[in-house]
Write a protein that holds these residues in place. Structure first.
Motif, PDB file in Angstrom:
ATOM      1  N   ARG A   1       0.931  -1.243   0.062  1.00 27.32           N
ATOM      2  CA  ARG A   1      -0.049   0.343  -0.150  1.00 27.32           C
ATOM      3  C   ARG A   1       0.700   1.608   0.077  1.00 27.32           C
ATOM      4  O   ARG A   1       2.060   1.514   0.483  1.00 27.32           O
ATOM      5  CB  ARG A   1      -0.909   0.010   1.224  1.00 27.32           C
TER       6      ARG A   1
ATOM      7  N   LEU B   1       4.684   1.080   0.777  1.00 30.87           N
ATOM      8  CA  LEU B   1       5.162   0.598   1.709  1.00 30.87           C
ATOM      9  C   LEU B   1       4.402  -1.190   1.695  1.00 30.87           C
ATOM     10  O   LEU B   1       3.613  -1.658   1.091  1.00 30.87           O
ATOM     11  CB  LEU B   1       4.545   0.536   2.915  1.00 30.87           C
TER      12      LEU B   1
ATOM     13  N   LEU C   1       9.200   3.871   8.840  1.00 31.64           N
ATOM     14  CA  LEU C   1       7.650   3.440   8.441  1.00 31.64           C
ATOM     15  C   LEU C   1       7.048   2.268   8.568  1.00 31.64           C
ATOM     16  O   LEU C   1       6.159   2.294   8.440  1.00 31.64           O
ATOM     17  CB  LEU C   1       8.157   3.785   6.452  1.00 31.64           C
ATOM     18  N   GLN C   2       8.048   1.399   9.012  1.00 31.62           N
ATOM     19  CA  GLN C   2       7.249  -0.272   9.047  1.00 31.62           C
ATOM     20  C   GLN C   2       8.016  -0.134  10.718  1.00 31.62           C
ATOM     21  O   GLN C   2       9.079  -0.030  11.459  1.00 31.62           O
ATOM     22  CB  GLN C   2       8.073  -0.682   8.548  1.00 31.62           C
TER      23      GLN C   2
ATOM     24  N   ARG D   1      -1.485   0.794  13.950  1.00 30.05           N
ATOM     25  CA  ARG D   1      -1.317   1.268  12.364  1.00 30.05           C
ATOM     26  C   ARG D   1      -2.007   2.854  12.431  1.00 30.05           C
ATOM     27  O   ARG D   1      -1.918   3.301  11.214  1.00 30.05           O
ATOM     28  CB  ARG D   1      -2.440  -0.113  12.129  1.00 30.05           C
TER      29      ARG D   1
ATOM     30  N   LEU E   1       2.356   3.593  10.943  1.00 30.64           N
ATOM     31  CA  LEU E   1       3.029   2.239  10.087  1.00 30.64           C
ATOM     32  C   LEU E   1       2.362   1.627   9.648  1.00 30.64           C
ATOM     33  O   LEU E   1       1.065   0.883   9.833  1.00 30.64           O
ATOM     34  CB  LEU E   1       3.534   1.835  11.473  1.00 30.64           C
ATOM     35  N   TYR E   2       3.451   0.897   8.569  1.00 29.24           N
ATOM     36  CA  TYR E   2       3.189  -0.788   7.938  1.00 29.24           C
ATOM     37  C   TYR E   2       3.405  -1.789   9.288  1.00 29.24           C
ATOM     38  O   TYR E   2       4.732  -1.641  10.018  1.00 29.24           O
ATOM     39  CB  TYR E   2       3.514  -0.517   6.497  1.00 29.24           C
ATOM     40  N   VAL E   3       2.595  -2.354   9.513  1.00 29.94           N
ATOM     41  CA  VAL E   3       2.299  -3.191  10.174  1.00 29.94           C
ATOM     42  C   VAL E   3       2.739  -5.023   9.915  1.00 29.94           C
ATOM     43  O   VAL E   3       1.919  -5.553   9.504  1.00 29.94           O
ATOM     44  CB  VAL E   3       1.435  -3.573  11.456  1.00 29.94           C
TER      45      VAL E   3
ATOM     46  N   ASP F   1      -0.629  -5.363   7.941  1.00 32.79           N
ATOM     47  CA  ASP F   1      -0.575  -5.249   6.642  1.00 32.79           C
ATOM     48  C   ASP F   1       0.029  -6.767   6.518  1.00 32.79           C
ATOM     49  O   ASP F   1       0.008  -7.035   4.711  1.00 32.79           O
ATOM     50  CB  ASP F   1       0.599  -4.428   6.178  1.00 32.79           C
TER      51      ASP F   1
END
Lengths: 91, 367
Positions: A16, A28, B56-57, B79, B83-85, B108
């Motif tokens: 996404r 990402l 970011l993650q 989330r 953040l990308y989880v 994610d």
């Protein structure tokens, strides 16, 4: 693998865009991120499973009308093939 | 003192509790106890601070992150923070409802670990019978649109099952598969003699994986983590010390990597006392090996220092006693002979067959 012109690419599961408030915009993905420049962002935003590759090329041609449609289409097909190998999109 | 580096990934080691007892577990030998674990709200604050810092993650790991009863809340909080989880999990304990709740909360990506491709090997490695349940989890994952990675940790006791592992990949076609050679820290270092593959096994493994990667191009992305004892140059460990990654352990200690506390004399900060920005910029532990000023020769004048940052500090300490030394796996290291001696010793041993009872230490559960 290159997409057909009537294929409808969409982001692969687990892929996404970051939030529109976050800059720069990035894709990402599991364990990594892909930085997007202005035109690659315009392409990715249209990978919604509805737009065909042809429609995406038409849109981008309108946005960047200085280049020929065929040239833009070829570039987009190349870029989508790369995103597919990276497992960022399905088509 | 500020830094130009921005962390991209936060590793949230939520707990050291785990239903599995893998002999190569990367957790420290001294495990964090349950009653010392950070509460939900502290983690939620850490996620917000991380996102503000540019992260970011977030990788939820452990131990087993699903052992936290508040795991759904934690996913939601991360989330919400932007953040990308990712969940790095053994798949236990999990049922279909819990998985659906995790996805609803914004998960994610699910990375599911496998200890082998058979029940017997899974049991031998983890001292738990988890393989049948993992196959169930894999089938449930297909009902959701999230990223799926299968993670196989490779070593001498399961490398012979590579074909069966690849068959599992071809059958389920996850977005990504990771073949991660064991790295020798923590419990893996204690069990190294039983885990190091031979050069012949490794060569066969690499060529088999490359052929499968070609076959599955465009379907499954392959990641292969080389066993660095066999490498010519060291790995760019955690993307360089204090450059890209921050790990928070179950107690809230902020570490530059999961093994950093093996290095004596480092002072670590805790998120209970300081905000992440402050820790990232001023923690003496993060600054200790950040940049290049600390490097010794031959790294100091080597062009590869921009690529591999002189390798792994923890490995340098564990194998040479000096955490600022060149990573001894490097072919340019004067201490490379120590690694070669370890490998030569392995070559003399007959690769163990899976039925044979191997002498090793299972990682226990913390109190």
């Amino acid at each position: 693998m290159k997409p057909e012109l009537d294929a409808t690419p969409r982001l692969a599961p687990g892929v996404r865009l970051n939030e529109s408030t976050q800059q720069p915009r990035m894709l990402l993905m599991p364990e990594r991120v892909l930085r997007l420049n202005r035109s690659s962002l315009e392409i990715v935003l249209r990978c919604d499973g509805k737009n065909t590759v042809r429609q995406i090329a038409d849109d981008l041609h309108r946005l960047y009308s200085t280049a020929e449609l065929q040239r833009i289409t070829d570039d987009i097909v190349e870029y989508l093939a790369l995103l597919h190998t990276q497992r960022a999109i399905d088509f | 003192m500020s830094t130009n580096f921005t962390p991209l990934a936060l590793v949230a080691e939520l707990t050291h509790r785990c239903p599995l007892h893998c002999v190569y577990c990367s957790n420290p030998l001294e495990l964090a106890k349950r009653d010392a674990e950070l509460p939900t709200q502290t983690w939620a604050r850490v996620f917000r601070e991380a996102a503000a810092l540019g992260v970011l993650q977030v990788d939820f790991t452990g131990g087993e992150p699903l052992a936290r009863t508040d795991i759904v809340e934690l996913v939601r909080a991360a989330r919400l923070a932007g953040l990308y989880v990712s969940l790095i999990s053994s798949g236990l304990p999990l049922d279909e409802r819990k998985l659906a709740a995790l996805v609803d909360a914004g998960l994610d990506h699910f990375q599911l670990s496998f200890q082998g491709a058979t029940e017997a090997t899974g049991r031998a490695i983890s001292d738990t019978n988890s393989y049948p349940h993992k196959l169930l989890v894999l089938s449930w994952l297909k009902q959701h649109r999230i990223g799926v990675t299968l993670n196989f940790v490779i070593h001498r006791q399961n490398i012979h099952e590579l074909d069966a592992m690849l068959a599992l990949v071809e059958q389920h076609r996850p977005g990504c598969v990771e073949f991660a050679s064991v790295q020798y820290y923590g419990w893996a270092l204690a069990n190294r003699a039983a885990l190091l593959p031979t050069r012949e096994q490794l060569d066969h493994c690499v060529s088999t994986i490359h052929r499968a990667e070609e076959r599955l191009k465009g379907t499954t992305r392959f990641v292969f983590v080389v066993p660095d004892y066999y490498a010519k140059y060291p790995k760019p460990c955690v993307g360089g010390w204090g450059r890209k990654l921050m790990l928070i352990d179950p107690n809230g200690t902020a570490l530059p990597c999961h093994a950093a506390n093996v290095i004596p004399g480092l002072q670590f900060e805790n998120v209970k006392e300081k905000c992440l920005l402050d820790i990232w910029q001023t923690s003496s532990a993060f600054r200790k090996f950040r940049g290049e000023d600390w490097m010794q020769e031959p790294c100091k004048s080597c062009d590869r220092r921009h690529q591999d940052f002189a390798g792994c500090r923890c490995q340098a300490f564990l194998l040479t006693g000096d955490p600022a030394a060149i990573d001894p796996v490097c072919s340019l290291a004067p201490t490379r002979s120590r690694v070669d001696a370890i490998l030569a010793d392995i070559h003399l041993r007959v690769p163990a067959c899976p039925e044979e009872k191997t002498e090793w230490v299972y990682r226990p559960n913390p109190g």
